[in-house]
Write an enzyme that holds these catalytic residues in place. Structure first.
Site, PDB file in Angstrom:
ATOM      1  N   SER A   1      -0.959  -3.553  10.246  1.00 54.09           N
ATOM      2  CA  SER A   1      -0.641  -4.413   9.114  1.00 54.09           C
ATOM      3  C   SER A   1       0.621  -5.225   9.383  1.00 54.09           C
ATOM      4  O   SER A   1       1.618  -4.695   9.875  1.00 54.09           O
ATOM      5  CB  SER A   1      -0.445  -3.551   7.863  1.00 54.09           C
TER       6      SER A   1
ATOM      7  N   CYS B   1       1.184  -7.468  11.598  1.00 57.95           N
ATOM      8  CA  CYS B   1       1.517  -7.603  13.017  1.00 57.95           C
ATOM      9  C   CYS B   1       0.762  -8.751  13.688  1.00 57.95           C
ATOM     10  O   CYS B   1       0.637  -8.781  14.919  1.00 57.95           O
ATOM     11  CB  CYS B   1       1.257  -6.296  13.751  1.00 57.95           C
TER      12      CYS B   1
ATOM     13  N   ARG C   1       1.891 -12.050  -0.852  1.00 65.87           N
ATOM     14  CA  ARG C   1       0.587 -12.343  -0.265  1.00 65.87           C
ATOM     15  C   ARG C   1      -0.074 -13.571  -0.882  1.00 65.87           C
ATOM     16  O   ARG C   1       0.174 -13.910  -2.033  1.00 65.87           O
ATOM     17  CB  ARG C   1      -0.351 -11.149  -0.480  1.00 65.87           C
TER      18      ARG C   1
ATOM     19  N   TYR D   1      -1.805  -3.405  -6.753  1.00 65.99           N
ATOM     20  CA  TYR D   1      -1.522  -4.105  -5.494  1.00 65.99           C
ATOM     21  C   TYR D   1      -2.770  -4.166  -4.601  1.00 65.99           C
ATOM     22  O   TYR D   1      -3.521  -3.187  -4.493  1.00 65.99           O
ATOM     23  CB  TYR D   1      -0.371  -3.435  -4.730  1.00 65.99           C
TER      24      TYR D   1
ATOM     25  N   ASP E   1      -8.996  -9.771   9.195  1.00 62.70           N
ATOM     26  CA  ASP E   1      -8.478  -8.431   8.883  1.00 62.70           C
ATOM     27  C   ASP E   1      -9.445  -7.296   9.207  1.00 62.70           C
ATOM     28  O   ASP E   1      -9.004  -6.243   9.638  1.00 62.70           O
ATOM     29  CB  ASP E   1      -8.107  -8.361   7.392  1.00 62.70           C
TER      30      ASP E   1
ATOM     31  N   ARG F   1       0.834  -1.188   0.000  1.00 66.62           N
ATOM     32  CA  ARG F   1       0.000   0.000   0.000  1.00 66.62           C
ATOM     33  C   ARG F   1       0.879   1.252   0.000  1.00 66.62           C
ATOM     34  O   ARG F   1       1.950   1.282   0.570  1.00 66.62           O
ATOM     35  CB  ARG F   1      -0.909   0.027   1.241  1.00 66.62           C
TER      36      ARG F   1
ATOM     37  N   HIS G   1     -10.041  -2.374  11.841  1.00 64.04           N
ATOM     38  CA  HIS G   1      -8.990  -3.238  11.297  1.00 64.04           C
ATOM     39  C   HIS G   1      -8.733  -4.373  12.294  1.00 64.04           C
ATOM     40  O   HIS G   1      -7.705  -4.405  12.961  1.00 64.04           O
ATOM     41  CB  HIS G   1      -7.729  -2.389  11.088  1.00 64.04           C
TER      42      HIS G   1
ATOM     43  N   LYS H   1      -9.641  -2.505   1.967  1.00 69.26           N
ATOM     44  CA  LYS H   1      -9.349  -1.362   2.822  1.00 69.26           C
ATOM     45  C   LYS H   1     -10.151  -0.124   2.402  1.00 69.26           C
ATOM     46  O   LYS H   1     -10.617   0.650   3.243  1.00 69.26           O
ATOM     47  CB  LYS H   1      -7.836  -1.049   2.812  1.00 69.26           C
TER      48      LYS H   1
END
Ligand code: GTP
Ligand code: SPV
Ligand code: MN
Length: 599
Positions: free
Chosen positions: A260, A262, A385, A209, A289, A81, A238, A218
């Site tokens: 993100s 984590c 990913r 992406y 998420d 991002r 989130h 998002k």
């Protein structure tokens, strides 16, 4: 998928006049060669993969080892991002506040219109109708994404509930998020991720992406949804959502916000240690998420996962760290920017750092370059990913598709902090918990472009995702309290604290169950805690260490509060206070004062 060439609206899957008028406008602007109306079926996705393989968008992986799996490499300038290129566009800046990039909405439309003009010439425009949220949920939202990326089309069909369900929910109405996406020439100088919350519109240009291009995620489910949630009295966060089942069958649900990369996906799929499994503990996943939460008519906070798939970090995923993720990606998955391994029979395997397999003698790295062990670079991008359907998850919670959502018992905030922040603490009450969440700090990761490893304030792990003014966002958290009779208890965790030798002080992953158990027990009023400046904390003997290989002294160290470090932490929290200046809600100012007095 209507593969047959057709220009425009002759094969429209809906007669909704608002949709048709909007798509007509976008066709006139972007001038695609053809328009394909997608239905989200598995056959359609398969056809997209086939077509993608001939166009070089996808590479088919060895189907014995990776059935239904495909590889995609994004432009090497486009692998995370781009927060500095992400804008909230409104008539005035006060609506977006000090933590967002702002553009005047009219100026943004004008600027991007020039970029979109003719950008789909020679390309196909895919029309992707989708729902975020379980069908029939009071919060479920319709979005329609128009994109010239086959990768985005296939990914969205995994990540969302796509097709007729969306047309049905929409009917002839006008209530849908208008998502326009074009790859353009994938040039960072012409890359904009623009949100128009007042128009329920997203315009994304120049990136392929995930978070920039899969606009249901998002952009819609956090930035636009958080804006709508504030207006309508609910929350878009989130957060992962998990079920925790005790041996006696008691079931609790937990929501956890970590920034993100984590640990949300890992925590959401956690496999408890042997001892807990034997006793009958079970963890199930609702989401990994994003959570949408509201208070029901009884004043109970409930949550749904708006997504239908996982867009997860690949490196570090293996049978030891996350067996459920490994099973989730075993089939029907898209892998983006991992390393490709050419096999003798001409097919491809994949590889990534910290996987279950030894490094291959030769591979093609995420940039398409030859890679060998000892090459001075990563084979897989640290933010490579997987895109996997959630139905693949062996521990998918039976209520994952329930429109009524699940009742939330505890909310957890967690950052990646090598110093200062203890393993676990509990807020004294909701207001203190909101303060804890708002002060969350975390070391930056590869999930966004920019420097990695610097501590930044990431309120509620939502810094890049709050679609409006952070002042109003914090006030909204306080207001939500009034809708709840018995609000969830709030906790902070830190799996990432390191000792002086640079080793993690806590083993993490499945062992996080031990901390989770204390959290559940506290939330249900049956575990001990002691008062500290930071909140309620377990004594070392309150965390189960049987079979852990750690002593009570080790736990005490992972839990220790160093007053000098804490002072420095409080000073660095000041940054957000200064930034928000006169806009900081008074509850936050009082909580800060109270924290200082407790020192
Ligand atoms: P996003 O998809 O970007 O929102 O990330 P996420 O929050 O879902 O993070 P994820 O679970 O993918 O984990 C990211 C990284 O953190 C991986 O490299 C994991 O190996 C690592 N990680 C996850 N949980 C733990 C843990 O308990 N301890 C340690 N030390 N590392 C962890
Ligand atoms: C994150 O960065 O928090 C992600 C990946 O979950 S993305 O979809 O790119 O936002
Ligand atoms: Mn995320």
């Amino acid at each position: 998928m209507a593969i047959a060439l057709n220009s425009g609206l002759s094969e429209a899957a809906t007669s909704n006049p608002h949709v048709l008028a909007w798509i007509r406008e976008c066709i006139d602007l972007c001038q695609p060669d053809k328009v394909v109306w997608c239905n989200g079926s598995k056959e359609e996705r398969q056809a997209m993969f086939e077509q993608g393989c001939t166009q070089g968008v996808f590479i088919r992986l060895n189907q014995q080892k990776w059935p239904g799996c495909y590889y995609h490499r994004s432009n090497s300038n486009d692998v995370a991002r781009t927060e500095h290129l992400t804008f909230i566009c409104t008539p005035n800046q006060d609506l977006v506040g000090v933590t967002n990039n702002w553009m005047n909405d009219k100026a943004a439309y004008a600027k991007l219109r020039e970029l979109y003009r003719g950008s789909m010439k020679g390309r196909t425009m895919y029309v992707l109708p989708f729902i975020m949220g379980p069908l029939g949920s009071p919060l479920a939202k319709v979005g329609i994404e128009l994109t010239d990326s086959l990768y985005v089309a296939a990914s969205m069909s995994i990540m969302t509930r796509m097709g007729d369900v969306a047309w049905k929910q929409l009917g002839q109405g006008d209530e849908f998020t208008r998502c326009l996406h074009s790859l353009g020439d994938v040039n960072p100088d012409r890359r904009y991720i623009c949100h128009f919350p007042l128009d329920n519109t997203i315009w994304s240009f120049g990136s392929g992406y995930g978070g920039n291009a899969l606009l249901g995620k998002k952009c819609l489910a956090l930035r636009i949804a958080s804006f709508l949630g504030r207006q309508q009295g609910w929350m878009a966060e989130h957060m992962l959502l998990m079920g925790v089942q005790a041996p006696d069958g008691e079931k609790s649900y937990v929501a956890a916000a970590f920034p993100s990369a984590c640990g949300k996906t890992n925590f959401a799929m956690l496999i408890p240690p042997e001892k807990y499994l034997k006793q009958g503990w079970k963890i199930t996943t609702i989401g990994d998420d994003i959570a949408w939460m509201w208070a029901d008519e009884k004043g109970q906070l409930r949550a749904i996962n708006p997504e239908a798939g996982y867009f997860g970090v690949v490196p570090g995923t293996n049978m030891r760290s996350n067996p459920n993720a490994m099973k989730s990606i075993a089939k029907d998955t898209i892998f983006t920017n991992v390393a490709l391994v050419p096999l003798e029979d001409g097919t491809y395997d994949i590889w990534w750092e910290d996987s279950d397999w030894p490094a291959p003698a030769k591979a093609i790295d995420w940039q398409g370059k030859e890679w060998k062990p000892g090459s001075n670079s990563k084979a897989a991008h640290p933010n490579s990913r997987f895109t996997a359907p959630m139905v693949n998850n062996p521990v998918l919670d039976p209520l994952a598709n329930d429109p009524a959502g699940v009742p939330i018992t505890a909310i957890i905030f967690g950052g990646r902090r090598s110093k200062t922040i203890p393993l676990v603490s509990q807020a004294f009450n909701w207001i203190h918990g909101v303060f804890m969440g708002a002060m969350l700090g975390s070391e930056t990761t590869a999930a966004a472009t920019g420097q990695v490893g610097v501590v930044r304030r990431d309120p509620m792990a939502m810094l890049p995702f709050i679609g409006y003014n952070i002042r109003d966002y914090l006030v909204h958290w306080f207001k939500m309290r009034k809708k709840m009779v018995d609000p969830p208890r709030i906790f902070t965790v830190n799996w990432f604290r390191k000792n002086d030798q640079g080793q993690f002080m806590w083993p993490g992953f499945g062992e996080n169950m031990r901390v989770l158990k204390w959290i559940i027990d506290r939330s249900l009023g049956r575990a001990y805690a002691m008062e500290t400046p930071l909140g309620w904390m377990p004594r070392p003997q309150d965390i189960d260490i049987e079979g852990l290989g750690m002593s009570e002294k080790d736990i005490a160290e992972a839990q220790s509060i160093n007053l000098d470090d804490l002072k420095a932490e409080i000073m660095s929290q000041e940054e957000l206070f200064l930034k928000m200046a006169g806009d900081m809600p008074k509850e936050m100012i009082f909580q800060r004062e109270l924290l200082v007095s407790r020192m």
